[in-house]
Design a protein around this motif. Sequence first.
Motif, short mmCIF file in Angstrom:
data_model
loop_
_atom_site.label_atom_id
_atom_site.label_comp_id
_atom_site.label_asym_id
_atom_site.label_seq_id
_atom_site.Cartn_x
_atom_site.Cartn_y
_atom_site.Cartn_z
N ILE A 1 0.83 -1.21 0.00
CA ILE A 1 0.00 0.00 0.00
C ILE A 1 0.86 1.25 0.00
CG2 ILE A 1 -1.65 1.35 1.37
CD1 ILE A 1 -2.81 -1.36 2.33
N VAL A 2 1.93 1.25 0.81
CA VAL A 2 2.85 2.40 0.85
C VAL A 2 3.36 2.70 -0.56
CG1 VAL A 2 5.10 3.19 1.65
CG2 VAL A 2 3.54 2.06 3.25
N LYS A 3 3.80 1.66 -1.26
CA LYS A 3 4.34 1.85 -2.60
C LYS A 3 3.26 2.32 -3.57
CE LYS A 3 7.23 -0.42 -6.07
NZ LYS A 3 7.99 -1.65 -6.40
N ASP A 4 2.10 1.69 -3.52
CA ASP A 4 1.02 2.05 -4.44
C ASP A 4 0.56 3.49 -4.25
OD1 ASP A 4 1.10 -0.48 -5.50
OD2 ASP A 4 -0.67 -1.22 -4.42
N MET A 5 0.60 4.00 -3.01
CA MET A 5 0.17 5.37 -2.73
C MET A 5 1.30 6.38 -2.89
SD MET A 5 -2.56 5.27 0.40
CE MET A 5 -1.29 5.06 1.64
N ASP A 6 2.51 5.88 -3.17
CA ASP A 6 3.69 6.76 -3.26
C ASP A 6 3.82 7.57 -1.97
OD1 ASP A 6 5.97 7.72 -4.54
OD2 ASP A 6 4.92 9.47 -5.33
N ALA A 7 3.72 6.88 -0.86
CA ALA A 7 3.74 7.52 0.45
C ALA A 7 5.12 7.46 1.09
CB ALA A 7 2.73 6.84 1.38
#
Length: 198
Positions: free
Chosen positions: A82-88
Amino acid sequence: MTTLFDPKKTAVLSLHMVNDIASPKGKFGPMFGEQVVARDVANQGKALVEYARSQQIPVIHVAVRFQPGHTDLVANSPLLTIVKDMDALVEGTWGADFIDEIQPLDGETIITHQRVGAFQDSQLHQSLQQKGIEHLILFGVVTNNIVEHTARNGVDYGYYVTVVEDCCAAPTLAVHQASIENMRLVADIKTLAEITSS
């Protein structure tokens, strides 16, 4: 902080109090923001940090941050995916910076890591050992991830661990409470008032 521990051998760990996680406007705001606000975690955490500073207890700021493009992220769990997908949580962005209420002071230690817990592949244990720390007081977001993971790892590394329950938040109150109950066999659970009055 408590009669059982020497403040000179105690440190407060502020865990993941960065904008993308601990601010309602951050990228994880839709997941965590409601409880962060409801539990007033920013101001509760600020009060704990200010108390620690007044007692000359070291405050260590732990941040999870990644390089642009997340080239240093191993997406081997749903959360990290999720972190990667959201570019967070990208190094150098507002989202990866600490919230306004809990900004590190000059000379305070900042630990950056890329895993779920604060100890894995970081300089945390080494830094604590250099300071002669034996007792960790933890708070942050989220209770059932960084806080619980770090509490368990801390105990395995030989530290005494206290979790400040009302300075933490999770996606829901029920998840927070379940995580706190999970930690009762590995950590001392206290409130902010109990810490500051000891």
